[in-house]
Design an enzyme around this catalytic site. Structure first.
Site, PDB file in Angstrom:
ATOM      1  N   HIS A 182       0.840  -1.200   0.000  1.00 16.20           N
ATOM      2  CA  HIS A 182       0.000   0.000   0.000  1.00 16.20           C
ATOM      3  C   HIS A 182       0.873   1.246   0.000  1.00 16.20           C
ATOM      4  O   HIS A 182       1.419   1.633   1.032  1.00 16.20           O
ATOM      5  CB  HIS A 182      -0.931  -0.037   1.225  1.00 16.20           C
ATOM      6  CG  HIS A 182      -1.906   1.093   1.273  1.00 16.20           C
ATOM      7  ND1 HIS A 182      -2.370   1.632   2.446  1.00 16.20           N
ATOM      8  CD2 HIS A 182      -2.506   1.794   0.282  1.00 16.20           C
ATOM      9  CE1 HIS A 182      -3.207   2.607   2.180  1.00 16.20           C
ATOM     10  NE2 HIS A 182      -3.306   2.732   0.879  1.00 16.20           N
ATOM     11  N   ASN A 230      -5.293   4.114   7.299  1.00 21.71           N
ATOM     12  CA  ASN A 230      -6.629   4.572   6.904  1.00 21.71           C
ATOM     13  C   ASN A 230      -7.701   4.156   7.911  1.00 21.71           C
ATOM     14  O   ASN A 230      -8.722   4.820   8.049  1.00 21.71           O
ATOM     15  CB  ASN A 230      -6.983   4.046   5.509  1.00 21.71           C
ATOM     16  CG  ASN A 230      -6.256   4.843   4.431  1.00 21.71           C
ATOM     17  OD1 ASN A 230      -5.680   5.895   4.713  1.00 21.71           O
ATOM     18  ND2 ASN A 230      -6.265   4.349   3.204  1.00 21.71           N
TER      19      ASN A 230
HETATM   20  P1  NAI Z   1      -6.761   5.629 -11.159  1.00 18.43           P
HETATM   21  O1  NAI Z   1      -8.188   5.615 -11.544  1.00 18.43           O
HETATM   22  O2  NAI Z   1      -6.016   6.906 -11.241  1.00 18.43           O
HETATM   23  O3  NAI Z   1      -5.956   4.563 -12.016  1.00 18.43           O
HETATM   24  C1  NAI Z   1      -6.396   3.265 -12.282  1.00 18.43           C
HETATM   25  C2  NAI Z   1      -5.834   2.861 -13.625  1.00 18.43           C
HETATM   26  O4  NAI Z   1      -6.031   1.478 -13.790  1.00 18.43           O
HETATM   27  C3  NAI Z   1      -6.514   3.552 -14.786  1.00 18.43           C
HETATM   28  O5  NAI Z   1      -5.539   4.203 -15.573  1.00 18.43           O
HETATM   29  C4  NAI Z   1      -7.172   2.401 -15.561  1.00 18.43           C
HETATM   30  O6  NAI Z   1      -7.164   2.600 -16.968  1.00 18.43           O
HETATM   31  C5  NAI Z   1      -6.302   1.249 -15.144  1.00 18.43           C
HETATM   32  N1  NAI Z   1      -6.997  -0.032 -15.312  1.00 18.43           N
HETATM   33  C6  NAI Z   1      -8.270  -0.338 -14.989  1.00 18.43           C
HETATM   34  N2  NAI Z   1      -8.521  -1.632 -15.286  1.00 18.43           N
HETATM   35  C7  NAI Z   1      -7.391  -2.141 -15.786  1.00 18.43           C
HETATM   36  C8  NAI Z   1      -7.025  -3.415 -16.288  1.00 18.43           C
HETATM   37  N3  NAI Z   1      -7.886  -4.399 -16.314  1.00 18.43           N
HETATM   38  N4  NAI Z   1      -5.766  -3.582 -16.726  1.00 18.43           N
HETATM   39  C9  NAI Z   1      -4.881  -2.594 -16.712  1.00 18.43           C
HETATM   40  N5  NAI Z   1      -5.173  -1.351 -16.254  1.00 18.43           N
HETATM   41  C10 NAI Z   1      -6.407  -1.137 -15.809  1.00 18.43           C
HETATM   42  O7  NAI Z   1      -6.726   5.042  -9.683  1.00 18.43           O
HETATM   43  P2  NAI Z   1      -5.615   5.231  -8.561  1.00 18.43           P
HETATM   44  O8  NAI Z   1      -5.981   6.390  -7.723  1.00 18.43           O
HETATM   45  O9  NAI Z   1      -4.289   5.173  -9.176  1.00 18.43           O
HETATM   46  O10 NAI Z   1      -5.851   3.949  -7.667  1.00 18.43           O
HETATM   47  C11 NAI Z   1      -5.380   2.684  -8.048  1.00 18.43           C
HETATM   48  C12 NAI Z   1      -5.359   1.777  -6.844  1.00 18.43           C
HETATM   49  O11 NAI Z   1      -4.523   2.352  -5.853  1.00 18.43           O
HETATM   50  C13 NAI Z   1      -6.702   1.549  -6.181  1.00 18.43           C
HETATM   51  O12 NAI Z   1      -6.735   0.233  -5.719  1.00 18.43           O
HETATM   52  C14 NAI Z   1      -6.682   2.528  -5.033  1.00 18.43           C
HETATM   53  O13 NAI Z   1      -7.519   2.149  -3.971  1.00 18.43           O
HETATM   54  C15 NAI Z   1      -5.229   2.454  -4.628  1.00 18.43           C
HETATM   55  N6  NAI Z   1      -4.711   3.610  -3.895  1.00 18.43           N
HETATM   56  C16 NAI Z   1      -5.035   4.871  -4.293  1.00 18.43           C
HETATM   57  C17 NAI Z   1      -4.522   5.967  -3.592  1.00 18.43           C
HETATM   58  C18 NAI Z   1      -4.843   7.367  -4.035  1.00 18.43           C
HETATM   59  O14 NAI Z   1      -4.625   8.297  -3.244  1.00 18.43           O
HETATM   60  N7  NAI Z   1      -5.306   7.577  -5.245  1.00 18.43           N
HETATM   61  C19 NAI Z   1      -3.647   5.791  -2.416  1.00 18.43           C
HETATM   62  C20 NAI Z   1      -3.312   4.412  -2.141  1.00 18.43           C
HETATM   63  C21 NAI Z   1      -3.853   3.378  -2.850  1.00 18.43           C
END
Ligand code: NAI
Ligand code: CAA
Length: 702
Positions: free
Chosen positions: A435, A485
């Protein structure tokens, strides 16, 4: 060669005495080292065959500083100042042979030598401020005499080490040498051959004379260095000590430095910072890890998803020199993600924080693809796709089919069940949570989530990978929100309640900032985007009436120009909004919540005590195995001020009894049984115990 004691040896060859310390791992200047050094230098001075003396170290580094474990205990003579005086007073030239990291007392002892040489990759500095201290062995008096008080105050208040090249340019060292001890011996011979004068740093006046006549530039530099550090004791003490260097005679300045040091070392702020120093190093240790478990090497990485987090994680690998491929769903999303990475690096180059060629090198290590076959040949995969359990399970099933045996399969999920994700593979032992915190390329914290299936090899590899990426890994158990969190959720609940009950966002934020957080919770929410929490709440069928209403109005925070605050014309400065107060009052009326004036004290207690209570539950359940792990999570992931030591350290300062009494009161006030004292906290209150003394046998992987 004479062995002076267990850690100091003295040898004489060709008229040069070489004193070498050997106190692994970092040659800290503990009591035995200090004692041995005094004896060695006295013997060298007394030995008629010795014409010059070299001071060096064995092992991986020159002295990395005083022995921090001795702080707060009665000082055993000789103190470091006395050791330095012996070297400085030597009638025979003394040359320090620096390599590795000469930090704190390590640099101070070198400044007490007549000359200093260093290897090209050496780094040196006075980082005591990071332990809530000031350099206590003459550093604040000698460094200004070498580089001028204006520069010295910046160096000492920042506490950042400098490379040898810069130290040479500033006149801190006299030469860069290929091999430290041999180079120092050669230098000493030259000193003798050329009969160079032995000017002690303490006697050098040229760099402080001008400041003494006109201290305006110094005062401006001091103000700039301490701008964001109001309320923190050590930086102010550093400034005062450096000021003494040009306003007081040397010996008086030295005495004043000692007095300031003694005051700081027994204070809560320094105790807190020393606690975090050791806690950080402890956090990655897994108590039930069997001896001999080896981490797998990480030579290649794959990140699934090139969004906010995936892009940042890929940058971490590239920054560490590890080739990484990003897998995205479409070429369009891939290009968007890669462009965002490029843009982030470009901003660093613009700001002067990164050189263009370094950016080019890092970008060259990042590849992008929509072809999943890249997973077949990698050592680690980190999944960072949308936070949906179905999608994550599907992806891990695919990884299971494609990845070679032994590949570490990690998820960056922030809320989902890592056990369930692991079970979607035929190799659940190879799955862990990793994480990262946003922005992933900046934030130091890495929670390593151990599922009930994770093998010790996987945990060890995840920890090693975290260290490779320059992160601070903390191994935690699997639960909703993990450590950070899960505690944050308690604070968020109180944020919503306080608004309904009559507090304003700016009042609550001010209380949290006064404690030392860089931002208050509402300003933080506006920065992260209020829609993130809204979506999670909707998914779980829970409400936060004021926050939900803001989101329904499209007020998502900074990105929409409005959230809890107003952000005019793209500004990042939060401006209080009377409409938010009116909205909170309206919601309170609808909900039948009585509004009242809420004191600063109550705001404080409701911001911090429920989180400390949740920390106790987290410890009870074995989700964290040490109270200090919780402190590391908050210090490095959420901006908890290090001089306040983290939630558990701070909880001990307040006392479990007082916290439990306050929690009972707020549980009755709000009708929330979740605010009642946790079993462990109540036990600490009843038995006069503390988080600091808490220990638990970790839950073994089932
Ligand atoms: P985001 O929406 O910015 O990015 C997700 C990306 O994954 C998108 O670019 C999408 O096209 C791609 N994607 C979706 N399905 C896919 C697939 N089947 N194969 C390949 N790529 C795929 O989301 P974000 O914010 O980067 O979050 C990603 C993960 O990180 C989530 O699990 C979130 O809970 C976790 N997270 C997020 C934080 C934040 O502050 N944004 C902090 C810590 C963890
Ligand atoms: N005293 C006691 N123990 C120390 C120590 C110190 N000054 N510095 C490091 N250690 C210990 C660590 O706790 C760690 O112990 P474990 O292995 O048991 O966990 C071990 O040495 C190795 O340290 P790291 O894991 O940090 O090793 P590293 O190679 O990553 O980093 C380092 C080495 C850059 C020297 C880093 O340890 C560091 O920054 N140390 C602190 C330096 C410092 O702050 N010096 C100033 C001390 S205060 C002072 O000197 C006051 C004065 O003026 C008199």
């Amino acid at each position: 060669m004479a062995q002076i004691n267990g850690c100091i040896e003295l040898s004489v060859a060709d008229g040069i005495a070489v004193i070498l310390a050997d106190n692994p791992p970092v040659n800290a200047l503990g009591h035995a080292v200090r004692q041995g050094l005094v004896e060695a230098v006295q013997q060298a001075i007394a030995d008629a065959s010795v014409q010059a003396i070299v001071l060096g170290c064995k092992g991986r580094t020159f002295f990395a500083g005083a022995d921090i474990t001795e702080f707060g205990k009665p000082l055993q003579q000789p103190g470091l100042q006395e050791v330095i005086t012996e070297f400085e007073a030597s009638p025979k030239p003394v040359v320090a042979a620096i390599f590795g990291t000469a930090l704190g007392g390590g640099l101070e002892i070198a400044l007490g030598c007549h000359f200093r040489v260093a290897s090209a990759d050496a780094r040196m500095g006075l980082p005591e401020v990071k332990l809530g201290l000031l350099p206590g062995a003459g550093g604040t008096q000698r460094l200004p005499r070498l580089i001028g008080p204006e520069k010295a105050v910046g160096v000492i208040v920042a506490g950042a080490p400098m490379p040898a090249k810069m130290a040479l340019a500033d006149g801190i060292i006299d030469e860069i040498v290929a091999e430290p001890v041999a180079g120092a011996v050669a230098f000493a011979k030259r000193v003798l051959a050329e009969a160079l004068p032995l000017v002690k740093v303490r006697d050098r006046e040229e760099k402080i004379r001008a400041t003494r006549a006109d201290p305006a530039a110094f005062e401006a530099a001091a103000k700039a260095a301490t701008k964001k550090l109001a309320g923190v004791d050590a930086p102010a003490a550093c400034v005062q000590a450096v000021r003494n260097a040009f306003t007081l005679p040397f010996d008086e300045g030295l005495r004043a430095e000692r007095d300031l040091f003694m005051k700081l070392v027994v204070g809560d702020q320094s105790r807190a910072q020393r606690h975090i120093f050791f806690a950080e190093r402890e956090a990655a240790k897994v108590p039930d890890m069997p001896p001999g478990v080896k981490a797998a090497a990480i030579r290649k990485a794959v990140v699934i998803g090139g969004g906010t987090m995936g892009g940042g994680i890929a940058m971490c690998f590239a920054n560490a020199g590890v080739p990484v491929s990003i897998v995205e769903t479409t070429e369009e999303f891939l290009q968007k993600g890669l462009a965002r990475i490029k843009q982030t690096y470009a901003v660093s180059v613009e700001r002067g924080a990164l050189k263009q060629d370094a950016m080019d090198k890092r970008l060259a290590l990042i590849a992008g693809t929509t072809d999943w076959n890249v997973v077949a040949d990698t050592d680690i995969v980190i999944e960072a796709v949308f936070e949906e359990i179905g999608l994550k399970k599907e992806i891990f099933g695919k990884l299971d089919r494609l990845a070679k045996p032994g590949t570490l399969l990690a998820s960056n999920t922030s809320t989902l069940d890592v056990d369930a994700i692991a079970q979607s593979t035929s190799r659940p032992g190879d799955v862990v949570g990793m994480h990262f915190f946003s922005p992933a390329n900046v934030m130091k914290l890495l929670e390593i989530v151990r599922s009930k299936h994770s093998s010790f090899e996987s945990i060890a590899t995840a920890v090693a990978a975290g260290k490779l990426l320059g992160k601070i890994p903390v191994v935690v158990g699997n639960c909703d929100g993990f450590v950070g969190n899960r505690m944050l959720a308690r604070r968020t609940t109180e944020c919503e309640r306080l608004l309904q009950e009559g507090a304003k966002p700016q009042d609550v934020d001010a209380v949290v900032q006064k404690f030392g957080f860089p931002m208050g919770p509402y300003a933080m929410g506006d920065l992260a985007g209020l829609d993130v929490g809204w979506r999670i709440r909707k998914g779980r069928g829970v409400t936060a009436p004021v926050s939900d209403a803001l989101c329904e109005m499209g007020r998502f925070g900074q990105k929409t120009g409005r959230g809890y605050y107003i952000y005019e014309n793209g500004s990042r400065v939060p401006v209080p909004d009377p409409d938010v107060e009116a909205l909170a009052a309206k919601k309170a009326e609808e909900l039948g919540v009585k509004r009242r004036n809420i004191s600063e004290q109550e705001i404080f207690e409701r911001m911090f005590y429920p989180m400390i209570n949740e920390a106790a539950r987290i410890l009870e359940e074995g989700i964290a195995v040490r109270a200090s792990d919780v402190d590391v999570v908050w210090a490095y992931g959420y901006g908890w001020p290090v001089w306040q030591g983290g939630p558990c350290f701070y909880g001990d300062l307040v006392g479990a009894k007082k916290i439990c009494a306050a929690l009972e009161h707020y549980a009755a006030l709000t009708g929330d049984a979740g605010l009642k004292p946790a079993k462990l906290l109540q036990e600490l209150a009843d038995n006069g115990g503390s988080f600091g003394n808490f220990s638990l046998t970790p839950k073994a992987a089932a």
